[in-house]
Design a protein around this motif. Sequence first.
Motif, PDB file in Angstrom:
ATOM      1  N   VAL A 245     -34.807 -12.940   9.062  1.00  0.00           N
ATOM      2  CA  VAL A 245     -34.906 -12.637   7.634  1.00  0.00           C
ATOM      3  C   VAL A 245     -34.575 -11.173   7.370  1.00  0.00           C
ATOM      4  CG1 VAL A 245     -36.476 -12.541   5.647  1.00  0.00           C
ATOM      5  CG2 VAL A 245     -36.608 -14.454   7.246  1.00  0.00           C
ATOM      6  N   CYS A 246     -35.033 -10.309   8.265  1.00  0.00           N
ATOM      7  CA  CYS A 246     -34.921  -8.855   8.056  1.00  0.00           C
ATOM      8  C   CYS A 246     -33.566  -8.271   8.459  1.00  0.00           C
ATOM      9  CB  CYS A 246     -36.020  -8.137   8.825  1.00  0.00           C
ATOM     10  SG  CYS A 246     -37.663  -8.468   8.185  1.00  0.00           S
ATOM     11  N   LYS A 247     -32.655  -9.094   8.886  1.00  0.00           N
ATOM     12  CA  LYS A 247     -31.362  -8.562   9.319  1.00  0.00           C
ATOM     13  C   LYS A 247     -30.682  -7.759   8.214  1.00  0.00           C
ATOM     14  CE  LYS A 247     -26.850  -9.882  11.196  1.00  0.00           C
ATOM     15  NZ  LYS A 247     -26.030 -10.980  11.771  1.00  0.00           N
ATOM     16  N   THR A 248     -30.777  -8.237   6.967  1.00  0.00           N
ATOM     17  CA  THR A 248     -30.043  -7.595   5.871  1.00  0.00           C
ATOM     18  C   THR A 248     -30.936  -7.128   4.735  1.00  0.00           C
ATOM     19  OG1 THR A 248     -29.671  -9.731   4.773  1.00  0.00           O
ATOM     20  CG2 THR A 248     -27.990  -8.993   6.349  1.00  0.00           C
ATOM     21  N   ARG A 249     -32.250  -7.179   4.908  1.00  0.00           N
ATOM     22  CA  ARG A 249     -33.144  -6.837   3.796  1.00  0.00           C
ATOM     23  C   ARG A 249     -34.534  -6.470   4.322  1.00  0.00           C
ATOM     24  NH1 ARG A 249     -33.329 -12.654   0.987  1.00  0.00           N
ATOM     25  NH2 ARG A 249     -31.240 -12.674   1.841  1.00  0.00           N
ATOM     26  N   ASP A 250     -35.270  -5.718   3.505  1.00  0.00           N
ATOM     27  CA  ASP A 250     -36.698  -5.538   3.760  1.00  0.00           C
ATOM     28  C   ASP A 250     -37.422  -6.842   3.434  1.00  0.00           C
ATOM     29  OD1 ASP A 250     -36.121  -2.899   4.295  1.00  0.00           O
ATOM     30  OD2 ASP A 250     -36.969  -2.119   2.419  1.00  0.00           O
ATOM     31  N   MET A 251     -38.576  -7.039   4.026  1.00  0.00           N
ATOM     32  CA  MET A 251     -39.401  -8.202   3.713  1.00  0.00           C
ATOM     33  C   MET A 251     -40.762  -7.724   3.221  1.00  0.00           C
ATOM     34  SD  MET A 251     -40.014 -11.708   5.861  1.00  0.00           S
ATOM     35  CE  MET A 251     -40.613 -10.929   7.330  1.00  0.00           C
ATOM     36  N   ALA A 252     -41.193  -8.255   2.087  1.00  0.00           N
ATOM     37  CA  ALA A 252     -42.436  -7.801   1.461  1.00  0.00           C
ATOM     38  C   ALA A 252     -43.634  -8.557   2.000  1.00  0.00           C
ATOM     39  CB  ALA A 252     -42.353  -7.984  -0.053  1.00  0.00           C
ATOM     40  N   ALA A 253     -44.770  -7.876   2.015  1.00  0.00           N
ATOM     41  CA  ALA A 253     -46.027  -8.502   2.420  1.00  0.00           C
ATOM     42  C   ALA A 253     -46.274  -9.753   1.575  1.00  0.00           C
ATOM     43  CB  ALA A 253     -47.181  -7.522   2.248  1.00  0.00           C
ATOM     44  N   GLY A 254     -46.719 -10.813   2.234  1.00  0.00           N
ATOM     45  CA  GLY A 254     -46.941 -12.076   1.550  1.00  0.00           C
ATOM     46  C   GLY A 254     -45.772 -13.024   1.645  1.00  0.00           C
ATOM     47  N   SER A 255     -44.749 -12.672   2.422  1.00  0.00           N
ATOM     48  CA  SER A 255     -43.633 -13.588   2.638  1.00  0.00           C
ATOM     49  C   SER A 255     -44.059 -14.703   3.574  1.00  0.00           C
ATOM     50  CB  SER A 255     -42.436 -12.838   3.234  1.00  0.00           C
ATOM     51  OG  SER A 255     -41.913 -11.906   2.323  1.00  0.00           O
ATOM     52  N   LEU A 256     -43.615 -15.916   3.275  1.00  0.00           N
ATOM     53  CA  LEU A 256     -43.945 -17.102   4.064  1.00  0.00           C
ATOM     54  C   LEU A 256     -42.711 -17.549   4.835  1.00  0.00           C
ATOM     55  CD1 LEU A 256     -45.813 -19.162   1.305  1.00  0.00           C
ATOM     56  CD2 LEU A 256     -46.729 -17.391   2.804  1.00  0.00           C
ATOM     57  N   ILE A 257     -42.862 -17.716   6.147  1.00  0.00           N
ATOM     58  CA  ILE A 257     -41.759 -18.156   6.984  1.00  0.00           C
ATOM     59  C   ILE A 257     -42.192 -19.403   7.740  1.00  0.00           C
ATOM     60  CG2 ILE A 257     -40.100 -17.510   8.761  1.00  0.00           C
ATOM     61  CD1 ILE A 257     -39.979 -15.775   6.216  1.00  0.00           C
ATOM     62  N   GLY A 258     -41.442 -20.497   7.546  1.00  0.00           N
ATOM     63  CA  GLY A 258     -41.785 -21.771   8.159  1.00  0.00           C
ATOM     64  C   GLY A 258     -41.020 -22.028   9.440  1.00  0.00           C
ATOM     65  N   SER A 259     -41.613 -22.861  10.280  1.00  0.00           N
ATOM     66  CA  SER A 259     -41.003 -23.199  11.571  1.00  0.00           C
ATOM     67  C   SER A 259     -39.935 -24.265  11.461  1.00  0.00           C
ATOM     68  CB  SER A 259     -42.091 -23.707  12.521  1.00  0.00           C
ATOM     69  OG  SER A 259     -42.627 -24.947  12.062  1.00  0.00           O
ATOM     70  N   GLY A 260     -39.918 -25.008  10.364  1.00  0.00           N
ATOM     71  CA  GLY A 260     -39.163 -26.248  10.312  1.00  0.00           C
ATOM     72  C   GLY A 260     -39.980 -27.380  10.908  1.00  0.00           C
ATOM     73  N   THR A 261     -39.521 -28.598  10.738  1.00  0.00           N
ATOM     74  CA  THR A 261     -40.244 -29.781  11.198  1.00  0.00           C
ATOM     75  C   THR A 261     -40.516 -29.702  12.691  1.00  0.00           C
ATOM     76  OG1 THR A 261     -39.094 -31.086   9.518  1.00  0.00           O
ATOM     77  CG2 THR A 261     -40.207 -32.291  11.265  1.00  0.00           C
ATOM     78  N   VAL A 262     -41.783 -29.811  13.070  1.00  0.00           N
ATOM     79  CA  VAL A 262     -42.144 -29.777  14.485  1.00  0.00           C
ATOM     80  C   VAL A 262     -41.631 -31.054  15.151  1.00  0.00           C
ATOM     81  CG1 VAL A 262     -44.051 -29.720  16.135  1.00  0.00           C
ATOM     82  CG2 VAL A 262     -44.145 -28.317  14.053  1.00  0.00           C
ATOM     83  N   SER A 263     -40.939 -30.875  16.279  1.00  0.00           N
ATOM     84  CA  SER A 263     -40.286 -32.012  16.922  1.00  0.00           C
ATOM     85  C   SER A 263     -40.205 -31.767  18.421  1.00  0.00           C
ATOM     86  CB  SER A 263     -38.876 -32.208  16.341  1.00  0.00           C
ATOM     87  OG  SER A 263     -38.203 -33.282  16.965  1.00  0.00           O
ATOM     88  N   ASN A 264     -40.671 -32.735  19.205  1.00  0.00           N
ATOM     89  CA  ASN A 264     -40.593 -32.650  20.664  1.00  0.00           C
ATOM     90  C   ASN A 264     -39.535 -33.603  21.193  1.00  0.00           C
ATOM     91  OD1 ASN A 264     -44.180 -32.234  21.390  1.00  0.00           O
ATOM     92  ND2 ASN A 264     -42.679 -30.810  20.587  1.00  0.00           N
ATOM     93  N   LYS A 265     -38.868 -33.192  22.268  1.00  0.00           N
ATOM     94  CA  LYS A 265     -37.886 -34.059  22.915  1.00  0.00           C
ATOM     95  C   LYS A 265     -38.608 -35.254  23.522  1.00  0.00           C
ATOM     96  CE  LYS A 265     -34.594 -30.366  24.040  1.00  0.00           C
ATOM     97  NZ  LYS A 265     -33.542 -30.851  23.133  1.00  0.00           N
ATOM     98  N   GLN A 266     -38.064 -36.457  23.276  1.00  0.00           N
ATOM     99  CA  GLN A 266     -38.674 -37.684  23.768  1.00  0.00           C
ATOM    100  C   GLN A 266     -37.572 -38.627  24.251  1.00  0.00           C
ATOM    101  OE1 GLN A 266     -42.336 -38.967  21.510  1.00  0.00           O
ATOM    102  NE2 GLN A 266     -41.294 -37.937  19.831  1.00  0.00           N
ATOM    103  N   GLY A 267     -37.990 -39.835  24.613  1.00  0.00           N
ATOM    104  CA  GLY A 267     -37.013 -40.824  25.031  1.00  0.00           C
ATOM    105  C   GLY A 267     -36.412 -41.536  23.832  1.00  0.00           C
ATOM    106  N   ASP A 268     -36.176 -42.813  23.963  1.00  0.00           N
ATOM    107  CA  ASP A 268     -35.590 -43.578  22.873  1.00  0.00           C
ATOM    108  C   ASP A 268     -36.653 -43.914  21.831  1.00  0.00           C
ATOM    109  OD1 ASP A 268     -37.102 -45.524  24.101  1.00  0.00           O
ATOM    110  OD2 ASP A 268     -35.393 -46.661  24.869  1.00  0.00           O
TER     111      ASP A 268
END
Length: 333
Positions: A245-268
Amino acid sequence: MKLATLKQGGRDGRLAVVSRDLSRYVLPETATLQAALDNWDSAQAELKAVYDDLNAHPEKGEAFDPEQCHSPLPRAYQWADGSAYLNHVELVRKARNSEVPASFYDDPLMYQGGSDSFIGPRDEILAKPEWGIDFEAEVVVVSGDLKQGASAEEAAQAIRLVMLVNDVSLRGLIPAELAKGFGFFQSKPASAFSPVAVTPDELGEAWRDSKVHLPLRVKLNNELFGYPNAGQDMTFNFGQLLAHVCKTRDMAAGSLIGSGTVSNKQGDLHGSSVANGGVGYCCLAEVRMYETIETGAPQTPFMDHGDVVEVEMLDREGNNIFGTIRNRVNTRY
């Protein structure tokens, strides 16, 4: 510490300090969570003293009721959601008979969501069934201030709080929006965050490498749908996501950053569902991808009126850490 925001006062609610067992709360001098984040160095000391006193005296405080909670931040200056579990991305691509670009493995995927208003952890999801209503269970961090160009190590030190999210997705609207080349907008309505946000130290040894190494539990209509481990198969940790996020901008306190859908490698598909011994899924789209890969078409429907999704995380002793997100779908609003 464990912090919540009650549906009291103005639109930003009233900050509450919640006991470790989620049974009681008290109101600190600091009125809102955003105010605490803006003045973290001083507010942290005040809130920690209140928290320690509350836990030391079981007779203190009022009964804590998640039904009375906003999301910890009812609105935020920033809500950016990553896709750190590339197994989820790989499944989507495989179902479309396309390859995952090599850059995805060293450059995080991220979209900027609407943050002007979130729904509460027990509020309804208002949507039309033809929009393809889906849930996405994720882990989220809340940041302090960060300067442009911050490293992943520096960003990790700015993580103030951890919480969970049901990042609601309207799958039926996504293809047309992505085809425009400008990304998600209407297909990403208001998300619901866990009743409580916690400081990383509350997670103990489960918080390491800027990841939460515990299963994220999802129930659909009171049936266990998934419990993949949030610390497993996470290609990018939260320090790396914040630095992105910070590559091109400052980030303000209170910013929320999500992981994306939690997903584990499994079989079929047969081996990956909870019913068949797997760890299941954190969204409906993922099981539909497995079905498409195996049978040529999805069989599992998206959510409809009255369906209820629950998202929570338990510690190794079985204690609920963040409280439970419980959202019911209302298509008749």
